[in-house]
Scaffold this motif. Structure first.
Motif, mmCIF file in Angstrom:
data_model
loop_
_atom_site.group_PDB
_atom_site.id
_atom_site.type_symbol
_atom_site.label_atom_id
_atom_site.label_comp_id
_atom_site.label_asym_id
_atom_site.label_seq_id
_atom_site.Cartn_x
_atom_site.Cartn_y
_atom_site.Cartn_z
ATOM 1 N N THR A 20 0.779 -1.055 0.112
ATOM 2 C CA THR A 20 -0.032 0.001 -0.111
ATOM 3 C C THR A 20 0.734 1.240 -0.178
ATOM 4 O O THR A 20 2.129 1.400 0.368
ATOM 5 C CB THR A 20 -1.169 -0.014 1.130
ATOM 6 N N ALA A 28 -1.479 8.824 0.734
ATOM 7 C CA ALA A 28 -2.433 8.415 0.293
ATOM 8 C C ALA A 28 -3.325 9.411 -0.066
ATOM 9 O O ALA A 28 -4.138 9.891 1.060
ATOM 10 C CB ALA A 28 -2.880 7.297 1.291
ATOM 11 N N THR A 36 -5.098 -2.482 -6.805
ATOM 12 C CA THR A 36 -4.555 -2.950 -5.351
ATOM 13 C C THR A 36 -3.512 -2.619 -5.038
ATOM 14 O O THR A 36 -2.462 -2.967 -6.095
ATOM 15 C CB THR A 36 -5.046 -4.367 -5.445
ATOM 16 N N GLY A 37 -3.278 -2.016 -4.425
ATOM 17 C CA GLY A 37 -1.607 -1.720 -3.908
ATOM 18 C C GLY A 37 -1.115 -0.473 -4.782
ATOM 19 O O GLY A 37 -1.891 0.538 -4.925
#
Length: 293
Positions: A20, A28, A36-37
């Motif tokens: 992540t 973020a 995803t990721g």
């Protein structure tokens, strides 16, 4: 080459997907992320390469990638030692290697001196395998320990086939799931090191055809070193054995690994090994007596 590109692509995308932005130390941003990721551009930023160059690598083209680029990519994806080695193996296989730099050809079998070494180890199970997990040689105690794997006539016995194709392995390995994970990960590592090993390709094909559980683990592209640790086994004659193991390679015999299992003194496992050794010795004397008749 298409198969090799697919391996590279699937390995890099799977490592990118598990990481992540927070784990990578990136901000973020809000909104829905469609992947995803990490995104490709985020990996490129962390690795210090252009997005076009990283996209080329993730599409399976590692040819020409320098060690420094591979190191940066390994750090960006937070690869462990086994994964980093696998990445370098994949890169090495992407281009022809001059003959003088090629790795030594794996040893096909064991020498008399290796068998003598095994026989000299009398208080611990010891055996030698190749990278395909064929049991090539063992001392008496290892043969007794792995008796459930040696029930079939097919030789050499193979630990991967035993784990995935023989229901008896579920009883033998106390933590069967871990054993299955380890075998698949080690075979994946070997496929990166020696992608043209015909016997390895045949083994992987057999396991993929006959075991859905193996196919699932193989598709995960996990790799793992198996150099030291603990193994819990349930032997039909002596019960549970909680053992320590060490795996050691032979520099003079590429591709061969010696495994030795031990137990701390004054433990149930140590008592179990002593009992197993006694049973094996009794069986050997009985066989010798029968042969003389």
């Amino acid at each position: 080459m298409d198969e090799h590109r697919a391996q590279v692509r699937e390995f890099l995308t799977s490592r990118r997907a598990r990481l992540t932005p927070e784990q990578a130390g990136l901000p973020a941003f809000g909104g829905n992320r469609r992947v995803t990721g990490l995104r490709r551009e985020e990996v490129a930023l962390l690795a210090g390469v252009s997005i076009d160059y990283y996209v080329r690598m993730e599409r399976g083209n590692l040819a020409g990638a320098s060690d420094s680029v591979l190191d940066n990519l390994a750090r960006a994806l937070q690869l462990d030692d086994a994964e980093r080695t696998h990445l370098f193996d994949l890169a090495r296989a992407a281009a022809p290697t001059p003959a003088r730099q090629r790795r030594p050809k794996p040893t096909a079998g064991v020498t008399t001196s290796i068998q003598q070494l095994l026989d000299a180890i009398t208080d611990a199970p010891a055996w030698v395998r190749n990278a395909r997990h064929d049991m090539l040689a063992a001392n008496a105690l290892a043969n007794a320990l792995y008796a459930p794997m040696l029930t079939e006539d097919r030789r050499p016995a193979n630990a991967a086939r035993f784990v995935y194709l023989d229901p008896a392995s579920h009883e033998f390995f106390v933590n069967w799931e871990r054993a299955a994970d380890d075998i698949a990960a080690m075979l994946r590592s070997e496929a990166g090191r020696n992608p043209h090993d015909k016997q390895l390709i045949e083994l992987i094909g057999e396991l993929s055809t006959r075991s859905e559980v193996f196919r699932t683990r193989w598709a995960a592209h996990n790799v793992r070193f198996h150099r030291t640790g603990h193994k819990s086994l349930h032997h039909p004659a002596v019960g549970r054995l909680d053992l320590d193991f060490e795996a050691m390679e032979f520099p003079a015999h590429p591709g061969l690994t010696l495994l030795v299992y031990t137990a701390p003194a004054d433990t149930p496992a140590a008592d179990g090994l002593q009992l197993l050794a006694s049973l094996a010795a009794t069986a050997e004397r009985t066989d010798e007596s029968v042969d003389k008749q």
